[in-house]
Motif scaffolding. Structure first.
Motif, PDB file in Angstrom:
ATOM      1  N   GLU A  87      24.600   1.522  67.499  1.00  0.00           N
ATOM      2  CA  GLU A  87      25.171   1.344  68.845  1.00  0.00           C
ATOM      3  C   GLU A  87      25.609  -0.104  69.063  1.00  0.00           C
ATOM      4  N   ALA A  88      24.819  -1.026  68.554  1.00  0.00           N
ATOM      5  CA  ALA A  88      25.212  -2.431  68.671  1.00  0.00           C
ATOM      6  C   ALA A  88      26.508  -2.664  67.902  1.00  0.00           C
ATOM      7  N   GLY A  89      26.607  -2.029  66.730  1.00  0.00           N
ATOM      8  CA  GLY A  89      27.834  -2.136  65.936  1.00  0.00           C
ATOM      9  C   GLY A  89      29.023  -1.573  66.698  1.00  0.00           C
ATOM     10  N   SER A  90      28.787  -0.488  67.396  1.00  0.00           N
ATOM     11  CA  SER A  90      29.845   0.124  68.185  1.00  0.00           C
ATOM     12  C   SER A  90      30.295  -0.824  69.307  1.00  0.00           C
ATOM     13  N   ALA A  91      29.326  -1.484  69.928  1.00  0.00           N
ATOM     14  CA  ALA A  91      29.646  -2.469  70.971  1.00  0.00           C
ATOM     15  C   ALA A  91      30.469  -3.617  70.391  1.00  0.00           C
ATOM     16  N   VAL A  92      30.038  -4.108  69.243  1.00  0.00           N
ATOM     17  CA  VAL A  92      30.756  -5.195  68.569  1.00  0.00           C
ATOM     18  C   VAL A  92      32.190  -4.763  68.263  1.00  0.00           C
ATOM     19  N   TYR A  93      32.323  -3.543  67.768  1.00  0.00           N
ATOM     20  CA  TYR A  93      33.634  -3.048  67.395  1.00  0.00           C
ATOM     21  C   TYR A  93      34.575  -2.950  68.601  1.00  0.00           C
ATOM     22  N   ARG A  94      34.075  -2.392  69.687  1.00  0.00           N
ATOM     23  CA  ARG A  94      34.940  -2.214  70.863  1.00  0.00           C
ATOM     24  C   ARG A  94      35.464  -3.543  71.392  1.00  0.00           C
ATOM     25  N   VAL A  95      34.543  -4.505  71.475  1.00  0.00           N
ATOM     26  CA  VAL A  95      34.943  -5.809  71.989  1.00  0.00           C
ATOM     27  C   VAL A  95      35.909  -6.480  71.011  1.00  0.00           C
ATOM     28  N   ALA A  96      35.625  -6.340  69.728  1.00  0.00           N
ATOM     29  CA  ALA A  96      36.493  -6.943  68.711  1.00  0.00           C
ATOM     30  C   ALA A  96      37.876  -6.302  68.736  1.00  0.00           C
ATOM     31  N   PHE A  97      37.888  -4.983  68.902  1.00  0.00           N
ATOM     32  CA  PHE A  97      39.168  -4.284  68.946  1.00  0.00           C
ATOM     33  C   PHE A  97      40.031  -4.821  70.085  1.00  0.00           C
ATOM     34  N   GLN A  98      39.403  -4.964  71.247  1.00  0.00           N
ATOM     35  CA  GLN A  98      40.124  -5.463  72.414  1.00  0.00           C
ATOM     36  C   GLN A  98      40.673  -6.859  72.161  1.00  0.00           C
ATOM     37  N   ARG A  99      39.843  -7.691  71.550  1.00  0.00           N
ATOM     38  CA  ARG A  99      40.248  -9.060  71.248  1.00  0.00           C
ATOM     39  C   ARG A  99      41.443  -9.074  70.288  1.00  0.00           C
ATOM     40  N   TRP A 100      41.360  -8.217  69.321  1.00  0.00           N
ATOM     41  CA  TRP A 100      42.425  -8.105  68.328  1.00  0.00           C
ATOM     42  C   TRP A 100      43.711  -7.597  68.976  1.00  0.00           C
ATOM     43  N   ALA A 101      43.564  -6.562  69.788  1.00  0.00           N
ATOM     44  CA  ALA A 101      44.745  -5.974  70.429  1.00  0.00           C
ATOM     45  C   ALA A 101      45.414  -6.971  71.377  1.00  0.00           C
ATOM     46  N   ASP A 102      44.599  -7.785  72.043  1.00  0.00           N
ATOM     47  CA  ASP A 102      45.129  -8.732  73.026  1.00  0.00           C
ATOM     48  C   ASP A 102      45.600 -10.043  72.417  1.00  0.00           C
ATOM     49  N   ALA A 103      45.201 -10.314  71.184  1.00  0.00           N
ATOM     50  CA  ALA A 103      45.429 -11.639  70.607  1.00  0.00           C
ATOM     51  C   ALA A 103      46.911 -11.963  70.521  1.00  0.00           C
ATOM     52  N   ALA A 104      47.267 -13.138  71.003  1.00  0.00           N
ATOM     53  CA  ALA A 104      48.656 -13.583  70.892  1.00  0.00           C
ATOM     54  C   ALA A 104      48.887 -14.143  69.489  1.00  0.00           C
ATOM     55  N   ASP A 105      47.844 -14.692  68.904  1.00  0.00           N
ATOM     56  CA  ASP A 105      47.971 -15.274  67.558  1.00  0.00           C
ATOM     57  C   ASP A 105      47.765 -14.195  66.495  1.00  0.00           C
ATOM     58  N   GLY A 106      47.666 -14.615  65.262  1.00  0.00           N
ATOM     59  CA  GLY A 106      47.564 -13.662  64.161  1.00  0.00           C
ATOM     60  C   GLY A 106      46.139 -13.265  63.811  1.00  0.00           C
ATOM     61  N   LEU A 107      45.216 -13.380  64.766  1.00  0.00           N
ATOM     62  CA  LEU A 107      43.828 -12.957  64.533  1.00  0.00           C
ATOM     63  C   LEU A 107      43.799 -11.572  63.902  1.00  0.00           C
ATOM     64  N   ASP A 108      43.079 -11.420  62.780  1.00  0.00           N
ATOM     65  CA  ASP A 108      43.003 -10.058  62.255  1.00  0.00           C
ATOM     66  C   ASP A 108      41.705  -9.390  62.709  1.00  0.00           C
ATOM     67  N   LEU A 109      41.672  -8.072  62.526  1.00  0.00           N
ATOM     68  CA  LEU A 109      40.560  -7.289  63.088  1.00  0.00           C
ATOM     69  C   LEU A 109      39.235  -7.688  62.453  1.00  0.00           C
ATOM     70  N   ARG A 110      39.292  -7.993  61.161  1.00  0.00           N
ATOM     71  CA  ARG A 110      38.054  -8.377  60.478  1.00  0.00           C
ATOM     72  C   ARG A 110      37.472  -9.656  61.086  1.00  0.00           C
ATOM     73  N   ASP A 111      38.348 -10.619  61.342  1.00  0.00           N
ATOM     74  CA  ASP A 111      37.887 -11.871  61.968  1.00  0.00           C
ATOM     75  C   ASP A 111      37.379 -11.622  63.383  1.00  0.00           C
ATOM     76  N   ALA A 112      38.065 -10.745  64.088  1.00  0.00           N
ATOM     77  CA  ALA A 112      37.638 -10.435  65.457  1.00  0.00           C
ATOM     78  C   ALA A 112      36.233  -9.825  65.442  1.00  0.00           C
TER      79      ALA A 112
END
Lengths: 188, 188
Positions: free
Chosen positions: B148-173
């Motif tokens: 569940e913690a992993g799921s939380a991490v993933y959701r927040v990371a996904f949002q960060r990745w989707a919103d990123a103006a720069d070239g942040l990749d999902l793995r880094d997020a």
């Protein structure tokens, strides 16, 4: 309108849960619940909008109390303290009646539609807590992550509480899950 | 059966997403998608069971890859390492096409039924990961909490990745969200 029966809400809730467990949620009619509780269907509808509200009627109260707890918390509270405070508010609502919580959980787990609804309600509560954190000036991503982590802690704690053979209370179960989350992330 | 068109799946997927965004998911018909992609409806159904599968068709692959990654991880991996490994497998499936992920997310967020479905799929993935952790001998509560913690991490990371103006990749997020979770739990 008939007269108001103060004890009827509790009796209806208990009758409903027992019937949902015995016959299944879909197979239980409001008339059956009212009959078992010794009241009329009309009295049922004075307490609950429908069969589902017996199970999910507390969700607005959970959200309101969580938000109020977040607003009332001291300025020095860390983000995770705040999440713990919100969960304390949840415990205040549901933590006093393990038997009800257990039965409710069993009913929900037995029915895919109810499982989905529960998932949605928990996601909504998590979103409400995240908003409350944001209103306290916590950054967007941190607020979401903390609220979701709190939701994870809560789910695991709830299961532990529901399964406990001893007198573990929900508050202690939540404390234990928080400690486990800390050791998980510290070990890495 | 007509001949197999190797590029049609990708074209259909793109056409479908664009139409879901332009007209809304409910208002888009399979015939519209096929027309936009320059193929027949029959070709659509050779690639997708229905309109929803364009959005959710990857979920079985996500689960299988996550489980395989958990099974292949070294015995020395910590529980949180294992969760990170499972998320890496998710990144392998969806991390290469941010534009698609973004559009898909926008379509889902615009439709309550799709939002519910996404929630259910993510909960299912989390349950699958928790099972994979249990199979590696991790205790029941710890497995659920970590997944569940992993799921939380993933959701927040996904949002960060989707919103990123720069070239942040999902793995880094994801790495960043894990770090944030650690600092959240350490600060408390």
């Amino acid at each position: 309108m008939g007269r108001w029966e103060p004890g009827a809400g509790g009796r209806l809730r208990e009758a409903a849960l027992d019937l949902y467990l015995e016959r299944g949620f879909e197979q239980t009619m409001v008339a059956d619940i009212a009959e078992r509780a010794g009241v009329t269907a009309r009295t049922f509808f004075r307490h609950f909008a429908d069969k589902r509200e017996v199970l999910f009627g507390a969700s607005v109260e959970l959200e309101e109390r969580s938000l109020a707890a977040l607003e009332a918390a001291p300025a020095t509270a860390s983000t995770l303290d705040l999440v713990a405070t919100a969960l304390d508010a949840v415990v205040d609502v549901i933590g006093h009646d393990r038997e009800f919580a257990r039965k409710r959980h069993a009913v929900i787990m037995a029915n895919p539609d109810l499982r989905e609804r529960e998932l949605i309600k928990l996601a909504h509560l998590s979103a409400v807590v995240a908003d409350g954190l944001r209103r306290r000036g916590i950054g967007d991503a941190e607020a979401s992550l903390a609220a979701e982590a709190g939701s994870a802690v809560y789910r695991v704690a709830f299961q532990r509480w529901a399964d406990a053979a001893d007198g573990l209370d929900l508050r202690d179960a939540i404390r234990r899950s928080f400690a486990q989350l800390r050791s998980l992330t510290a070990a890495d």
